[in-house]
Structure formats: structure tokens, C-alpha cells
Design a protein around this motif. Structure first.
Motif, PDB file in Angstrom:
ATOM      1  N   GLY A 613       2.464   4.433  -6.103  1.00  0.00           N
ATOM      2  CA  GLY A 613       2.640   5.535  -5.176  1.00  0.00           C
ATOM      3  C   GLY A 613       3.104   5.029  -3.824  1.00  0.00           C
ATOM      4  O   GLY A 613       3.215   3.828  -3.584  1.00  0.00           O
ATOM      5  N   GLU A 614       3.337   5.948  -2.938  1.00  0.00           N
ATOM      6  CA  GLU A 614       3.849   5.594  -1.615  1.00  0.00           C
ATOM      7  C   GLU A 614       2.802   4.820  -0.820  1.00  0.00           C
ATOM      8  O   GLU A 614       1.641   5.224  -0.746  1.00  0.00           O
ATOM      9  CB  GLU A 614       4.240   6.862  -0.868  1.00  0.00           C
ATOM     10  N   GLN A 616       1.024   4.005   2.367  1.00  0.00           N
ATOM     11  CA  GLN A 616       0.855   4.707   3.637  1.00  0.00           C
ATOM     12  C   GLN A 616       0.786   3.743   4.817  1.00  0.00           C
ATOM     13  O   GLN A 616       1.378   3.994   5.863  1.00  0.00           O
ATOM     14  CB  GLN A 616      -0.407   5.568   3.586  1.00  0.00           C
ATOM     15  N   TYR A 658      -2.514   0.152   1.537  1.00  0.00           N
ATOM     16  CA  TYR A 658      -3.214   1.414   1.324  1.00  0.00           C
ATOM     17  C   TYR A 658      -2.238   2.466   0.834  1.00  0.00           C
ATOM     18  O   TYR A 658      -1.117   2.573   1.345  1.00  0.00           O
ATOM     19  CB  TYR A 658      -3.845   1.903   2.628  1.00  0.00           C
ATOM     20  N   ASN A 659      -2.650   3.215  -0.197  1.00  0.00           N
ATOM     21  CA  ASN A 659      -1.935   4.431  -0.560  1.00  0.00           C
ATOM     22  C   ASN A 659      -2.907   5.608  -0.472  1.00  0.00           C
ATOM     23  O   ASN A 659      -3.994   5.469   0.088  1.00  0.00           O
ATOM     24  CB  ASN A 659      -1.287   4.316  -1.943  1.00  0.00           C
ATOM     25  N   LYS A 660      -2.569   6.742  -1.024  1.00  0.00           N
ATOM     26  CA  LYS A 660      -3.420   7.923  -0.865  1.00  0.00           C
ATOM     27  C   LYS A 660      -4.765   7.773  -1.575  1.00  0.00           C
ATOM     28  O   LYS A 660      -5.696   8.518  -1.277  1.00  0.00           O
ATOM     29  CB  LYS A 660      -2.689   9.157  -1.400  1.00  0.00           C
ATOM     30  N   HIS A 661      -4.869   6.805  -2.501  1.00  0.00           N
ATOM     31  CA  HIS A 661      -6.142   6.599  -3.202  1.00  0.00           C
ATOM     32  C   HIS A 661      -7.061   5.638  -2.470  1.00  0.00           C
ATOM     33  O   HIS A 661      -8.240   5.568  -2.779  1.00  0.00           O
ATOM     34  CB  HIS A 661      -5.888   6.084  -4.619  1.00  0.00           C
ATOM     35  N   ASP A 990      -9.941  20.111   5.205  1.00  0.00           N
ATOM     36  CA  ASP A 990      -8.582  19.736   4.782  1.00  0.00           C
ATOM     37  C   ASP A 990      -7.871  20.893   4.072  1.00  0.00           C
ATOM     38  O   ASP A 990      -7.308  20.739   2.985  1.00  0.00           O
ATOM     39  CB  ASP A 990      -8.626  18.489   3.873  1.00  0.00           C
ATOM     40  N   GLN A1008     -10.668  20.755   0.380  1.00  0.00           N
ATOM     41  CA  GLN A1008     -11.686  19.792  -0.033  1.00  0.00           C
ATOM     42  C   GLN A1008     -13.071  20.398   0.178  1.00  0.00           C
ATOM     43  O   GLN A1008     -13.256  21.259   1.046  1.00  0.00           O
ATOM     44  CB  GLN A1008     -11.570  18.480   0.762  1.00  0.00           C
TER      45      GLN A1008
END
Length: 1426
Positions: A613-614, A616, A658-661, A990, A1008
Motif C-alpha cells: 500500500g501507499e 504515508q 508506515y502505511n495506513k495499517h 473520524d 470509527q
């Protein structure tokens, strides 16, 4: 003398002594005793003295212990500190001794650390190690820029065969150079009043301040006092107090004088001066046991009186021994305790006026151990816990040390329960001494324990200690002789995850049943020698789950069975790899670091190959080598330069992507050192030694490693005569030499010296000038000094004060004195002091013991003739309190969401459990979420305590201890309790709104859960509106059942701003709403303008072949008269058709209405009627159509439920005035869900101009397990808010739905009545007649449950379709309320809907539906009557 020898059991000759010792050694070998009696003789003057008694034969004990080792097992070895260094205040040029003494067999090696670095005492003549391990500093050095002796010292004791222990850390403070922060000023005072003269210096110099009056020492008494700050206070001033005052600071060097100030004493004033404070109290922090002085001095006429209050209570200073009023009114508290902390108020009153001032006294306490770590026996692969409990104020921090090195938490060394050390999977190298070190702002303490790892064939000598974890205690039971089980069969990993593995196996072939077998699983990481054990929980269990594993890691497992004879054969190794956490980024490749300057390093890296994934951002971690404090910085690019680093220091770096996870896999550490520079500090510990009249030896130590900034290549020494400051001689010393002899000096001349360090980059700063004067004539140092002229001793309980005078011959050099002392022998301990010292206090002695003391002067040639003296210390006995039994039967009773009652029993009380003494109980509690929460404590004098202020839906553990006087018990067994749930106290977070791709009129709401859910979330409510300032009951409501975190809403108006709020719900009710989130729907392609929308033309629409007419223009092909005729004809025909259809439908439903009314009467026969209505109120039950499941609806006593009264129009034509007063008077029918809606189908509200149905949605305000009989009675609800059980429900005036539609159109055809835009959500469906499926297939996207805000048309609604919605507790508890406000449809639309109804509902189908309804009502009646 002979008689004395016989009494002491001593032989007469040396030969007899040796023979007796041999006999005693053989006796020890035979009888396993460890003590013998022998004699020690010394000659004192002309007499022989016989020392007392028996001595321990250390060597014999060691030999005997080694013999016993082979026979059984090793025992714990006593290894501890007898004396630890204490915080010390010194002055420049004086000598200091930091005491340290450790006990062990054999004797330990003592070393010292300063500021965490070992001291090199071999080449340091100014600092030396005494025989008992104490550190002696002969002459303390201190200047503005060079403070080599000030810092933190720690004693380190090492025994090669055992390990290492460290003492507490002691701070050596050197009083700085005298500097006045305030000086006395001239002042005038009236006779009989108070006067103050300020003289404030550094806090460490206050003890060296004294005052002079007219240049004569000022004597202090009860009227004239010196405050702790140095200020002089004179009360009841007389004429004799007038004069010139000055303060003097004497701190070892030349005295420093302040300015002189004149104090004038005046006669009675002509005008009365105002009452004012000369000195006000200020907030103070003191340690328990210290004295505290709160200054308070006032001046006025007449002289004021001072009184004190503490926490608004008057203090009695006259009868108290600890509270004393000093001169002027200041308050002194001796030996402060925790009870002395509080707010103190000083009140000055002279009869004319009253003034007051207050200050806060804070009392701190040094760390103390509530529970010290205990020594442990263990086997390899076990898990152990060293327990350590401390108290203090401020709360101490705890760190662990193993063999003198800091324990850094890792996978196998963990800090549990805040202070305890857990070691997992023991290996042989884990043996040694572990120390718990507690520290706060006041001080620090340490306590240690030994870990011995026995061989597997050696049983642990006692029952399993409490410090062994439950996972490793099963195999400690002693085994008997017999056959051992074979290896378990078919060991497999039945479940493999990222963090745990579940193993299963079959019984061994030697024991097929295996009912009495227990099993141990041995596992380790591949390539790691440290092995861990996990045991089964009960006999016969053949599976175990191994937790807390690492992802993508290979583990090796072996299983062994236990029977009553011991541990059996291990299974074959099983190799299992945990699953990888593929959603996280991998390590960043090609990480590189290089030094950019002496204080900066640049780091570069590349994007991870497995980004998942992207990416961050990145987090760059760096740490100085040799420390355990890692720092980090967030980086958004692939490079970063860290500035402000230490010069010539090695750092390690690593990067985590770091990614979104979350964080990914860290890179390997990359180490690099910053560039070198000139030293930033001068050499340390510079000292001068005058050798003779023409030479001086200079000694120094290198700058501290942190300030060297590179490799030291040499030193530069400069010296000059003190009288000629321009003539400087420079000497260069290369290499690592740390001393230099300067020769060719003049006799009796003072010289100044300074030293600077060199690196390849240049010369660093030099030390301050240090002075020494050569001798006028050379003293004799070719022989040892003579005997000191006198020696005096004064014994105390645990110390002896020794004083002496120097030798009479002053022509021989004396460089110091050696003091030896011991019980019966002066050679046990030796202390060396400076040649200037004339007294010394020997500390930490045993009471009631006979000590022999010797004193010798020494120089570089050697020690002189000793002088002897003996003394007996005074007796001292203090009984040790025995601990009390801990409370038993601790129970936790949950009372509410934040309150738990703790009860217990005390076995030390009589049977009736009545407390008659002064004992009290301490209750402590904590929760394990988060893991680092600390205990809270409270005291109680009864056998119960009410703990309040807890968090809802949280598990707490409780324990109790009892205290009586100085005796306390250990903590009891723990009790656990979980508080009740509470409504959520925070909104969902969120909240985001996004448009669905390809469908601009559909949006998706995501959120959330709330951070403070206070229980299990059972649903959410989505509010949305185009007006953010509208009342909440005007917002559209969409319920979401369960814990779903996304929802879809359809059919919104294009290019329109919407506002969204979300509310969470658990079993206790609804929580607060979130902040409004704005979202603007996109514009449609080709739209005419903002706010417009494309009409739903349908699939059969065809564009006209010729030009079209303007909707607001005039016709082009027909004249106006023909158009009028057509309109009138169509209107008349439509009205006739509507009347015929209405009459037909009314007749067809008459029989059905009667049956339904009868069913309502059978269900609710006991209810009263209201008005002319014959309908009764049924129980509020929802029926699950699929399972015919009855579910209760909790009714709320609040008669004002919040409903959505104002629909959101699609364009300006839909906005019409609304009469809200009709809401409470309108009843409605119920209709079922449309047949095409499934569990995840999308809800559609009424169309723009068609019927706007309303419905009631149940939201339980009580826990779901509550029965129907527990719901509140419906009699408490007003009739306007009740709902019916039948589909046909008349309004209070008795009008039918059809007539109501007509009348509504006639009375207010221009008004749009309020409607509720809400529908029930799956799985609860309203009890009503199911609707016939629509003729066309649904065109909605079933991906997410959704609700369009406004439907374009209401083609799928029956003309009598009415829905109800109970919004539950929207901010407060509310009952369900029926709301029906349909607007009259246009004639053409009404005709079309009636036609669709006739084509869809055949008489047979309606008959079947009514029969189905009657069956359901019978089931309902049977359930409710039961």
C-alpha cells in the motif's frame, strides 16, 4: 596472666597454637562445624593483652562448602553492601570520604563510578581507594569552569565467581564560589518593632554564612535569628541593635564580605505607619525528617502579633514540641512528616489592621521497599519473576540491573506489573545477581537477589517459589523412581497465525490412555539458544496454544510427557513458521549514513520493496552508542540530516516505514561516528604536589569522554609566577601521559598552572589557574614520620570519633594519616585522611563491641610508628516488629458502572470480627488496560471499602493489607470485578463522507467507534440535513444495527451541501452526537444550473420528433379555448374515477377492519379507550418475519419523542409551510416492508409529491435480555404517542384514511405536512401486512444499506402505506410515537397509484394476506397472555 589464658582457652606457646588449630580443622571436617577457638595476642607497651574470643575461619568454610557442593547443590552466597555512599556537601579544598563496604565470601573487589564512568584510581594520587572500599578525595577541586569532583558516585563490588552488585548513587555537591544574590540595605526601624537584613547566597553556601555588627561577630539568640536563606531577623529592636551590619561567607577560601548597611533605631513615630510584611512565607519543599522554616516577619505600630493556621485550623505553637515560633514570627517545623504537608496561613494583627499571607508546604519521601526481590533457584528454560514493590513521594521509578549492567527490556526480559522483572526461557548465562533500583527526586535505594540455575537432575530444594510463573512450575515436584513415559506421538501445528500457534498431539505409546499425564512444550526461535516452556493446564490435556510469537518467524517445538516418576522422552523437533503480516511495509533498502560535520549526520534510504500500500511516512530512529535511550523523528522523504549531535560520537540509525495499517519492518542498524573537533572541556582533576623547594608535580585526568571530541594526542601545560602574569612558560606533553614534573623553580615562590588537551583539530579550553608554593627549605622525606603526639577516641552507639595531634618533629614531611580499626584487631579496616585533618568519625560500627584503633602518619617513604587506643561502642537494642497476617476472603461486589464494594475478613481479629484497636486497612486497585497503569490506594478502618470513580465496563483487581502501629502484613490474594456498562460518553470519531463512484446522488458514510464506548456497541444513528442550524428533530434519521462502521445513503439532491452527525448506542442507551461533517454532492453532467437535477424519465421515454414547448410559455398549435376544454374534461373524469375507486376500496376493507379490531380487543382487552376511537394499544413488540420472533420494545416515560418533522426538499417548489401542531393529533397505519427489500436492501423515503409514509423504529433503551413483562406500562403514555396493532387505525375524530386524504386536500391544499423520514432497519421489521412486490425489478445497488434522502417519485408505495418509527432515546429516553402527515397527491398521480393498486392487489391475494394476519395475531395473543 596464666589464669587469663586459661579463662580464654588459649595455649601458652606458638607451637601449641598451631597444633590446636590443626586439631580444630580436623574436628570441623568430622563434625561439619565451621568455627574454632584460637587466640590472638598483641603487645601494647609493656603488657600482653588477650583479645576476646572466637573468629570465623573463612578459608576453612570455603573448603568445607566446596566439599558439600558435590554432595548436593549450591547455596545462595551472601553478597551485599554493609555501607553505601551518601549524599555529601563539601567545600573547595577540603577532603571528602564516600563510604562503601561490601560483604562476601571471598572478599569482593571494589571500584567506583562517577557519572556512570569508572574512575581510574591507579594514577590518581588525589583520589584513592581505602582498604574498606571507601573513596577518599584528599583535596576537592572546584571552580567556575572546572568541577571535576562534583557529580554522582556509585560503588561497584565484584566477586569473579559470583557476579557484580552496585550501590545506591550518591551526589557530591561542592559549594561554589561565594556570590551574593541580595545584600543588606540601609533601613530604619522603630524601637520595639521587627527588622530584617537580607543576605542571600547560593543555597549550598547558606551553612557558611555569618553576620557581623560593627565588624564584630554577631551572637544569635532567641531575639536575633538567621533564616535558612541567610536573612537576619531582629525582633523587638532596641537602641543597641543600631549600627553597621554585613554578612560573611567562609567556604574554605578567603572570606567574602557583603556591603555594609546601617540599621537606624527610631523613637515613637508621629504618624502611625501601616502594617506591612517585611518577609512573606513562600512555598517550600522538604524531605521527611528535615526541618522546615516558613518565614513571616511584619512591621507596624504598634508591633504586630503573628499567628499561624494550617488548612484553616489554628496551630498551637506553645504546647507543641515540633512547632516553634522564631524571632519575628517565622514558623519552624522540626522533623517534617507527611501530615505536615498543606497550606499554611500567616496572620499579622496589631489591633489596627490585619494582613495575611499563605504558602504551601510539600513533603517528599525517599523511596522505600515494600517488597524486596528474593533469591531464586530455577532450571534452564523456566520463566521466573523477580518481585519488587516500592513506595515514595514522588512515585519512584524502577530499573533493574544484572551483575552491574542495566537490564534492557526485550523479548525475554520484560517489566511486568510496573516494577517486577520477568525472565523468559532461562539459560545458564542468566545466573548472577539482580538488583531493583528505585529512584525519585529525593534519593534512590537498591535491593538485590541471586539467581542460581541448577542442573536438570538436581531438584529444587523447596516448594515452588511464588516468583516462578505458572507456566514453569509443574515439573518441580520431586520425582520417584520408575519408568518414564515415551515421546508423545503425532505432534502437529493445528492452527498457525501471525502471533500464536496451536499444537496438538497423541498420547505416548508407553501410556495409551494418558489420563494422569501432563505435558510440557519446549520451544525456541530457530537459531536462538534460549528455550522456553509452556505446560498444559490439566492432566490428560493434549493441546496447548503458544502466544506472543513473532510474525514470519521459524520456531522449533518439542513435547515431553510427565508422570509421577518425572519427565519423559521428547518428541521429534517440529519446525513451524508463523504467518507474515503482509499488510505492513517491509524494511527500507539501501539505508546509508555519513557524517556531515562534527555535530550532524545525514541518512538516506529507498522505498520498501514490499510497501503493501501507499507509504504515508517514515520514522527515523537514532541512538547514541552505549546508551539505551532511542529518539525518533518523522520524515516524509527518503533522506534526512540530524543536527545537534555530540562530537566524535558513534550513533546507530534505523528506519521504519508506515502505511495506513501502521509501522512496518525495521531496517538493520547502521552505525556512523560524527567528525572530530577540538576538545570542548578542559582536563579534569588537576592537582599539584610540591616535591621540594625547586619542583612541583602536576597531575590531571583527561576530559570526560563526551567532551573529548576525538582522540587526545597530548596536553599543553602553562605555568607562571603568581606575581608576574605576563611571563608564561609552556610545556608540551605528547601521548597519554597524565603527569609532569616541573623543575627549576624558585624557592618559596607561588606559581600558577593550567592544562589544556590537544586533538588533531587543535587545542581545547584550558583549566583554571591552580596555585602552589614551593618550600622555603626542603623538609626531610628520607625517613618515615614520627609517632603522632596524641590520640583520643570517643565511642558512640554505631560510631567512634577519633581526634589527634601531629608529630612533634615538624621537619619530617607528613602527607597524611592512616587510621586502622576493627573488633579486637586494628587491621580489619584502614582509612587514609589528609595531612591537614585532625579528626575523623568511624561510622557503621556494631553496638556493644570492643574496637582497637591505630593511628600512623605517612609520607612517600612509608608509614611511621603507630599509636594505639581501644573503645567499646554503646549498647543499642530495637525490637524488630513481626509482620501481621494478611486479610483473607477478599471479595468485590459490583454496585454500579463506577462503584465496587470490597469486603474481607481478618483472621487476627476475634470471631465476631470486631475492631477494638488502632489498626487500619489499605485497599489498592488497578486495571490492566493500559498495561502501565499504577495502583491506587485508600485506607479504611472497617472490614469493607467502597471504591468509586471507576471506569465503566472495566476489569479491576483488588488486594488489601492491614497495618497496626509499626507492623504491617503483606498484600492479600487479589479479587477481581468488572464494572457495569454505561451509555457511551464520547461520540463516534473520524466521520467521513465520500461520494460513490459513478453515482453522484449516492454517498457513503464511514466512521470509527467512540473512544469511550463504555460497553459493546449495538448500533448507530445517522442524522443528516441540509441546514446545519436546524433543530435536531428536523434532521433526517437513518439507523444502523450492529457494529457496522459504514453506511450508504441514496437519492440525494445534486450540488447540495449536506451535514452529517452520528450517535452510538449500547445496551444502556445512546451516547453524544459527533460534530457535524459537511459534504456537498457533485454536480450532474449537463445540468442546467446549481440545485437542478435530471428528471427520472424512465426507460420508455422518447424525445419528441419536433420542437418542444416551453413549460412556462404558450402553446403553438392549439388555441386557448381548446386547451381549456381539455383540462376541464380531464379533471372531471379524474375526480369521478377517484370517487368510484375510493368507495370500492372502502367497502372491500370493511370486513377486514372488523376482524382486526376484534384481534386488538382480544390482545388488549384490559386497556381503556380514548375519545371515540375503538382501537386499543397493543404491546410494543416487533415480529421478525423470517422466524416469527417476538422482541420487546422498551418504552420510555418521556412523552416527547424526537421525530423528523421537516423533509428536505429537492427544489424550491417542495418548500411549503408546515403546521407542527398537527403532529400529536394524527394517527397512522402501519405497512410492512416493500416486498423487494432484503436484509441489506436500501430504504427509500416518500417521493416529492406522493405519499410520505412514516414509520416507528424501535431502539431498546434497556438491555436486550429484558422480558416483555419488565417494560413500562403503556398507560403512562399519552394517546397521541401510542401505536396500534391493527393496520386500520382511526384518527380521534373518527375519520378514515380516505376521508382524511380528501379533507386534508380541501382544508390546506397548499401546505406540506410534517413527515418522518425514517424506516426500520434489519433485522427488526414492523408488524404489519406485507406489501405486494413492485412490478419492476429494484434498481438500487445493494452493496451497502442506504436510504435516499428524498425520492423522486413514490411509484412503489401503496396509497394507504403508512410507516412508524420509534427513534428511541435520541439524547434522552422517549417512547415510540406514530406520525402520519401525508400530503394530498395530485389528481393524475392519485389515479395512477389507484390503478397500480388495483392491478397489483387481487381479492384473493388480499384474503390470503388477512388470513395470514389473523394467524399472526393469534400467536401474538398467546405469547402476551402467557
Amino acid at each position: 596472666m596464666v589464669a587469663l589464658r586459661r579463662m580464654m582457652g588459649c595455649p601458652k606457646t606458638r607451637e601449641v597454637v598451631e597444633k590446636e588449630c590443626e586439631n580444630q580443622e580436623r574436628a570441623v571436617s568430622r563434625s561439619q562445624e565451621r568455627r574454632v577457638i584460637f587466640c590472638w595476642q598483641i603487645k601494647y607497651g609493656e603488657r600482653w593483652r588477650i583479645s576476646s574470643a572466637c573468629s570465623h575461619l573463612r578459608q576453612l568454610s570455603v573448603e568445607f562448602g566446596s566439599r558439600m557442593k558435590g554432595a548436593s547443590f549450591r547455596t545462595f552466597t551472601p553478597f551485599y553492601f554493609l555501607v553505601e555512599p551518601m549524599d555529601t556537601l563539601s567545600i573547595r579544598g577540603s577532603s571528602v570520604t564516600l563510604n562503601c563496604s561490601a560483604y562476601s565470601e571471598p572478599s569482593p573487589k571494589i571500584e567506583w563510578k562517577k557519572d556512570g564512568t569508572f574512575l581510574n584510581l591507579v594514577s590518581d594520587d588525589r583520589r584513592q581507594l581505602l582498604a574498606d572500599g571507601s573513596l577518599f578525595i584528599s583535596s576537592v577541586l572546584h571552580s567556575k569552569h572546572n568541577k571535576p569532583d562534583e557529580g554522582y558516585y556509585q560503588c561497584v563490588a565484584t566477586v569473579d565467581s559470583l557476579g557484580t552488585i552496585v550501590s545506591r548513587t550518591a551526589k557530591l555537591t561542592v559549594a561554589g564560589l561565594p556570590r551574593f544574590t541580595s545584600q543588606p540595605e540601609p533601613s530604619s526601624v522603630y524601637a520595639g518593632n521587627n527588622a530584617i537584613l537580607n543576605c542571600e547566597v547560593n543555597a549550598d553556601l547558606v551553612p557558611f554564612v555569618r553576620w557581623e555588627q560593627n565588624k564584630q561577630p554577631l551572637l544569635l539568640d532567641d531575639r536575633v535569628v538567621k533564616l535558612p536563606s541567610g536573612t537576619l531577623v531582629i525582633s523587638n529592636v532596641t537602641e543597641g541593635d543600631g549600627g553597621l551590619y554585613r554578612c560573611i561567607v567562609e567556604s574554605g577560601g578567603p572570606p567574602k564580605y557583603s556591603d555594609e548597611a546601617e540599621l537606624k533605631v527610631l523613637s515613637d513615630p508621629e504618624e502611625t505607619p501601616n502594617l506591612a510584611f517585611l518577609k512573606q512565607p513562600s512555598s517550600l519543599v522538604r524531605v521527611m525528617g528535615q526541618n522546615a522554616v516558613l518565614p513571616c516577619v511584619a512591621s507596624g505600630f504598634p508591633a504586630p502579633a503573628i499567628r499561624w493556621l494550617k488548612n484553616e485550623e489554628v496551630l498551637d505553637t506553645e504546647s507543641s514540641e515540633r512547632l516553634v515560633l522564631l524571632a519575628g514570627g517565622s514558623l519552624e517545623i522540626s522533623g517534617v512528616t507527611e501530615d505536615d504537608a498543606g497550606t499554611y496561613l500567616c496572620i499579622a494583627d496589631n489591633g489596627n489592621d490585619t494582613i495575611e499571607a499563605q504558602a504551601e508546604l510539600t513533603v517528599q519521601a525517599q523511596p522505600e521497599f515494600l517488597k524486596r526481590p528474593a533469591s531464586i533457584y530455577a532450571h534452564e528454560s523456566m520463566d521466573i519473576i523477580f518481585e519488587c514493590e516500592v513506595t515514595g513521594k514522588p512515585t519512584p521509578t524502577v530499573k533493574w540491573v544484572k551483575n552491574g549492567d542495566m537490564v534492557i527490556p526485550s523479548d525475554y526480559f520484560k517489566i511486568v506489573k510496573e516494577h517486577n522483572l520477568q525472565v523468559l526461557g532461562l539459560v545458564k548465562s542468566d545466573e548472577g545477581f539482580y538488583q531493583c533500583i528505585a529512584e525519585n527526586d529525593v534519593g534512590n535505594v537498591q535491593a538485590g537477589a541471586q539467581l542460581i540455575i541448577l542442573e536438570h537432575d538436581v531438584a529444587i530444594p523447596t516448594l515452588p517459589p511464588t516468583s516462578l510463573t505458572s507456566a514453569t512450575t509443574d515439573h518441580l515436584a520431586p520425582a520417584t523412581t520408575g519408568p518414564l513415559p515415551s515421546a508423545p506421538r503425532d505432534v502437529v501445528a493445528s492452527l498457525v497465525s501471525t502471533r500464536f500457534i496451536k499444537l496438538t498431539w497423541r498420547t505416548p505409546a508407553s501410556d495409551p490412555h494418558g489420563d494422569n499425564l501432563t505435558y510440557s512444550v519446549f520451544y525456541t526461535k530457530e537459531g536462538i539458544a534460549r528455550e522456553r516452556i509452556e505446560n498444559t493446564s490439566r492432566p490428560g490435556e493434549m493441546q496447548v496454544t503458544i502466544q506472543n510469537l513473532m510474525p514470519a518467524t521459524v520456531y522449533i517445538f518439542k513435547v515431553s510427557a510427565h508422570n509421577k516418576h518425572g519427565l519423559g522422552e521428547s518428541s521429534a523437533p517440529l519446525r513451524v513458521e508463523t504467518q507474515p503480516e503482509v499488510q505492513l511495509p517491509g524494511p527500507a533498502p539501501n539505508i546509508r549514513a555519513y557524517a556531515a560535520s562534527p555535530t550532524s549526520i545525514s541518512i538516506t534510504w529507498e522505498t520498501p520493496l514490499s510497501g503493501n500500500g501507499e507509504i504515508q511516512n517514515y520514522k527515523l530512529y537514532y541512538m547514541e552508542k552505549g546508551t539505551d535511550k532511542e529518539q525518533d523523528v518523522d520524515v516524509s522523504s527518503h533522506s534526512y540530516t540530524i543536527n545537534g549531535l555530540k562530537k566524535y560520537t558513534e550513533y546507530s540509525f534505523r528506519v521504519v516505514a508506515y502505511n495506513k495499517h501502521g509501522p512496518g519492518v525495521s531496517t538493520q542498524d547502521v552505525a556512523v561516528r560524527t567528525l572530530s573537533d577540538v576538545p570542548s572541556a578542559a582536563p579534569q582533576n588537576v592537582s599539584l604536589e610540591v616535591r621540594n623547594s625547586k619542583s612541583i608535580m602536576i597531575y590531571w585526568q583527561p576530559p570526560s569522554p563526551a567532551t573529548q571530541n576525538g582522540q587526545i594526542t597530548g596536553y599543553k601545560i602553562r605555568h607562571r609566577k603568581a606575581s608576574r602574569k605576563s611571563d608564561v612558560t609552556e610545556t608540551l606533553v605528547t601521548g597519554t601521559q597524565l603527569s609532569q614534573l616541573i623543575e627549576g623553580l624558585d624557592r618559596g615562590t607561588e606559581y600558577n598552572f593550567r592544562v589544556a588537551a590537544l586533538t588533531v583539530n587543535g587545542t581545547g579550553p584550558a583549566t583554571d589557574w591552580l596555585s602552589a608554593e614551593t618550600f622555603e627549605s626542603d623538609l626531610d622525606e628520607t625517613r618515615v614520620p614520627e609517632v603522632p603526639s596524641s590520640l583520643h577516641v570517643r565511642p558512640l552507639v554505631t560510631s567512634i570519633v577519633v581526634s589527634w595531634t601531629p608529630p612533634e618533629n615538624q621537619n619530617i614531611v607528613v602527607r597524611g594519616y592512616a587510621i586502622g580499626y576493627g573488633i579486637g584487631s586494628p587491621h580489619a579496616q584502614t582509612i587514609k585522611v589528609d595531612y591537614k585533618q585532625r579528626y575523623y568519625t568511624i561510622e557503621n560500627l556494631d553496638p556493644s563491641s570492643h574496637y582497637v584503633i591505630t593511628l600512623k602518619a605517612f609520607n612517600n617513604v612509608g608509614e611511621g610508628i603507630p599509636l594505639y587506643e581501644s573503645a567499646v561502642t554503646r549498647p543499642h537494642t530495637v525490637p524488630d516488629p513481626t509482620p501481621m497476617m494478611p486479610p483473607v476472603g477478599v471479595q468485590a461486589s459490583i454496585l454500579s458502572h463506577d462503584t465496587i464494594r470490597i469486603t474481607w475478613a481478618d483472621n487476627s481479629l476475634p470471631k465476631h470480627q470486631k475492631i477494638t484497636d488502632s489498626r487500619y486497612y489499605t485497599v489498592r486497585w488497578k486495571t490492566n488496560i493500559p498495561a502501565n497503569t499504577k495502583y491506587k490506594n485508600a485506607n479504611a478502618t472497617t472490614l469493607s471499602y467502597l471504591v468509586t470513580g471507576l471506569k465503566p465496563n472495566t476489569l479491576y483487581e483488588f488486594s488489601v493489607m492491614v497495618t497496626k502501629g509499626r507492623r504491617s502484613s503483606t498484600w492479600s490474594m487479589t479479587a477481581h470485578g468488572t464494572t457495569f456498562e454505561l451509555v457511551p460518553t464520547s461520540p463516534p470519531k473520524d466521520v467521513t463522507v465520500v461520494s460513490k463512484e459513478g453515482k453522484p446522488r449516492t454517498i457513503i458514510v464511514n466512521w470509527q467507534p467512540p473512544s469511550e464506548a463504555n460497553g459493546k456497541i449495538t448500533g448507530y444513528i445517522i442524522y443528516y440535513s441540509t441546514d446545519v442550524n436546524a433543530e435536531i428533530h428536523d434532521w433526517v434519521i437513518e439507523p444502523v444495527v450492529g457494529n457496522r462502521l459504514t453506511h450508504q445513503i441514496q437519492e440525494l439532491t445534486l450540488d447540495t451541501p449536506y451535514y452529517f452527525k452520528i450517535q452510538a448506542r449500547n445496551s444502556k442507551g445512546m451516547g453524544p452526537m459527533s460534530e457535524a461533517v459537511q459534504f456537498r454532492t457533485p454536480k450532474a453532467l449537463g445540468s442546467a444550473g446549481k440545485g437542478s437535477r435530471l428528471p427520472d424519465l424512465g426507460s420508455d421515454y422518447k424525445p419528441p420528433m419536433s420542437g418542444s414547448n416551453s413549460p412556462h410559455g404558450s402553446p403553438t398549435s392549439l388555441d386557448s379555448s381548446m386547451l381549456l376544454v381539455i383540462i376541464v374534461s380531464v379533471g372531471v373524469i379524474t375526480i369521478v374515477v377517484v370517487v368510484i375507486i375510493a368507495v370500492f376500496c372502502t367497502r372491500r376493507t370493511t370486513s377486514h377492519q372488523k376482524k382486526k379490531r376484534a384481534a386488538c380487543k382480544s390482545v388488549n382487552g384490559s386497556h381503556k379507550y380514548k375519545g371515540n376511537s375503538k382501537d386499543v394499544k397493543p404491546p410494543d413488540l416487533w415480529i421478525h418475519h423470517e422466524r416469527l420472533e417476538l422482541k420487546p420494545i422498551d418504552k420510555s416515560p418521556d412523552p416527547n419523542p424526537i421525530m423528523t418533522d421537516t423533509p428536505i426538499p429537492r427544489n424550491s417548489q417542495d418548500i411549503t409551510p408546515v403546521d407542527n401542531s398537527m403532529d400529536g393529533n394524527i394517527h397512522q397505519r402501519r405497512n410492512s416492508y416493500r416486498g423487494h427489500e432484503s436484509e441489506d436492501s436500501m430504504s427509500t423515503l416518500a417521493g416529492r409529491r406522493g405519499m410520505r409514509p412514516k414509520m416507528m423504529m424501535p431502539f431498546d433503551s434497556q438491555p436486550p435480555q429484558q422480558s416483555v413483562r419488565n417494560t413500562p406500562s403503556t398507560d403512562t403514555m399519552p394517546a397521541s404517542s401510542s401505536q396500534t396493532c391493527c393496520t386500520d387505525h382511526q384518527d380521534p375524530e373518527g375519520a378514515t384514511s380516505s376521508s382524511y386524504l380528501a379533507s386534508s386536500q380541501e382544508e390546506d391544499s397548499g401546505q406540506s405536512l410534517p413527515t418522518a423520514h425514517v424506516r426500520p432497519s434489519h433485522p427488526l421489521k414492523s408488524f404489519a401486512v406485507p406489501a405486494v412486490p413492485p412490478p419492476g425489478p429494484p434498481t438500487y445497488d445493494p452493496a451497502l444499506p442506504s436510504t435516499p434522502l428524498l425520492s423522486q417519485q413514490a411509484l412503489n408505495h401503496h396509497i394507504h402505506s403508512v410507516k412508524t418509527a420509534s427513534i428511541g432515546t435520541l439524547g434522552r429516553s422517549r417512547p415510540p410515537m406514530p406520525v402520519v402527515v401525508p400530503s394530498a397527491p395530485e389528481v393524475q398521480e392519485t389515479t395512477r397509484m389507484l390503478e397500480d393498486s388495483e392491478s397489483s392487489y387481487e381479492p384473493d391475494e388480499l384474503t390470503k394476506e388477512m388470513a395470514h394476519l389473523e394467524g399472526l395475531m393469534k400467536d401474538l395473543n398467546a405469547i402476551t397472555t402467557a
